[in-house]
Scaffold this motif. Structure first.
Motif, PDB file in Angstrom:
ATOM      1  N   UNK A 342       0.829  -1.209   0.000  1.00  0.00           N
ATOM      2  CA  UNK A 342       0.000   0.000   0.000  1.00  0.00           C
ATOM      3  C   UNK A 342       0.865   1.260   0.000  1.00  0.00           C
ATOM      4  N   UNK A 343       1.917   1.271   0.804  1.00  0.00           N
ATOM      5  CA  UNK A 343       2.795   2.438   0.857  1.00  0.00           C
ATOM      6  C   UNK A 343       3.491   2.663  -0.477  1.00  0.00           C
ATOM      7  N   UNK A 344       3.930   1.581  -1.104  1.00  0.00           N
ATOM      8  CA  UNK A 344       4.624   1.696  -2.383  1.00  0.00           C
ATOM      9  C   UNK A 344       3.722   2.273  -3.461  1.00  0.00           C
ATOM     10  N   UNK A 345       2.486   1.780  -3.520  1.00  0.00           N
ATOM     11  CA  UNK A 345       1.551   2.271  -4.535  1.00  0.00           C
ATOM     12  C   UNK A 345       1.143   3.707  -4.228  1.00  0.00           C
ATOM     13  N   UNK A 346       0.987   4.040  -2.956  1.00  0.00           N
ATOM     14  CA  UNK A 346       0.643   5.413  -2.595  1.00  0.00           C
ATOM     15  C   UNK A 346       1.731   6.379  -3.009  1.00  0.00           C
TER      16      UNK A 346
END
Length: 433
Positions: A342-346
């Motif tokens: 999730x952090x990477x895509x955000x």
């Protein structure tokens, strides 16, 4: 298709509007009748959609909408519960209902020749239930059994725990089914009052799809519905957006083999024009075998058998949530991997290839999912109730095609950086850090 504005004059039964093959008529009572013919099928699906669900319950009513879903089938002025069952079984049809947070639907699927029976049965159940004290007590026991059964299904229960954590005291945070205490406290008078207040023609849409003719469905609706005062359709539900809440953690200890985890954030309401981009994001995150979460959690690390993401949109709020079921000693690692994804895509968005695959999956899923009369009926009924208009399949496909990687990156950066809510059910006493 142009829906006559709720504030405008009420037309007679002959007034209709069309969008592709979808036709709408508005009866003087405020009832909307919407149909979609499907050439080449022999089935007919019809549903009575009511703009009332669990979020419409006030103090002392929790679970009332769902209770009514059961109770109305117990008998009417013209039919016993046994006769209702016998009549639909005699034609090989299906008769059922479901309750959601913002609406309730009673529906039937039959052969096209049995459409008159289906309409008559549905309208009879929805408008003329007897609701005797004995029936209330009998069905109360059934609903309590359903609540107990739900408690034995941790994945199902997890969704309710997560909703409560995500929305807090807002009505969207309450379980649709209610609780044991609230269902035990519901009275016949309270249920009857909720039914009479909420189940009125202006709040209803009768939708039919399959081998149907609009004029015939309209004729059947006029004959089946009891006489009612002139009314204006209730405008689609809307309100100020629900404010983004704080991060919350809910852990329910249970002696299960797996730990069941749900992580998520507030999403978009159904009127937000960026919802299609969010759906592309969701599909790429956890909507298929090639999705980031499936590949990272299951395929590359073998941490869980089931992992997926899903979105839900309401009139004034929404959510995006990720589910995973794993061995309890792997819960921390699973949580870390999901958060990393999730952090990477955000931060960086998705690749062009991921966006293209997600758009293809959405297009294919939409078209394949609408190849039967029941799914078409559901689509047009919900659109009329939720939006007061229809959106053609072509329009939806075009909206998917128009989404760009930049659109997805923008919505990911906004939504995935919102406070993260965590819910866990399993043999654990605290959430993973």
């Amino acid at each position: 298709m142009t829906l006559l504005a709720p504030s405008g004059p009420t037309p007679g039964a002959g007034a209709a509007s069309n969008s592709d093959e979808v036709t709408l008529s508005l009866l003087p009572s405020g009832l909307r009748v919407v149909t979609e013919p499907l050439p080449g099928v022999r089935s007919a699906s019809v549903g009575v959609w009511i703009g009332a669900g669990s979020r419409d319950e006030v103090a002392g009513q929790a679970g009332a909408a769902h209770f009514l879903e059961h109770l109305l089938f117990k008998g009417t002025a013209r039919r016993t519960s046994v006769r209702i069952a016998e009549e639909i079984d005699a034609v090989g049809g299906e008769l059922n209902a479901f309750t959601a947070k913002e609406h309730t639907c009673f529906y039937a699927q039959v052969l096209d020749t049995d459409l008159p029976l289906a309409v008559d049965l549905l309208v009879d159940v929805v408008t003329a239930a007897t609701m005797t004290p004995a029936d209330v007590e009998l069905e109360r026991a059934v609903v309590l059994e359903e609540i107990a059964m739900r408690a034995d299904d941790p994945e199902d229960m997890l969704g309710e725990v997560f909703d409560t954590a995500l929305f807090g005291d807002h009505p969207l945070g309450r379980p649709v089914i209610g609780s044991q205490a609230s269902v035990e406290a519901l009275t016949q008078a309270g249920l009857h009052g909720f039914w009479r207040e909420r189940y009125t023609p202006p709040r209803m849409v009768l939708a039919a799809a399959g081998n149907v003719e609009h004029a015939r469905v309209l004729e059947l609706a006029e004959a089946a519905f009891p006489a009612a005062p002139a009314g204006t359709p209730l405008a689609p539900r809307q309100g100020p957006p629900v404010a983004t809440g704080e991060a919350r953690v809910e852990v329910h200890h249970a002696d299960t083999e797996q730990a069941h985890l749900m992580l998520g954030v507030r999403g978009l309401d159904r009127r937000d024009e960026r919802r299609t981009a969010l759906e592309v994001l969701n599909t790429a995150l956890g909507g298929g075998l090639s999705s980031r979460l499936f590949q990272q959690v299951r395929e590359q690390r073998g941490l869980a058998y089931s992992v997926y993401s899903a979105t839900t949109s309401y009139a004034d709020a929404g959510q995006l949530a990720v589910y995973a079921g794993c061995q309890p000693d792997r819960l921390g690692e699973v949580t870390s991997v999901i958060r990393e994804v999730l952090d990477s895509v955000a931060e960086r968005g998705l690749t062009d290839a991921e966006v293209a695959r997600a758009k293809g999956a959405l297009r294919g899923g939409l078209v394949l999912g609408l190849e039967d009369s029941a799914s078409r009926m559901s689509r047009i009924g919900r659109h009329e109730l939720d939006y007061g208009r229809q959106r053609s399949i072509r329009q939806t496909l075009d909206a998917i095609e128009a989404v760009t990687p930049d659109d997805v990156a923008a919505i990911a950066a906004e939504v995935l950086n919102r406070p993260l809510t965590t819910a866990v059910i399993g043999p654990v006493d605290e959430a993973p850090s």
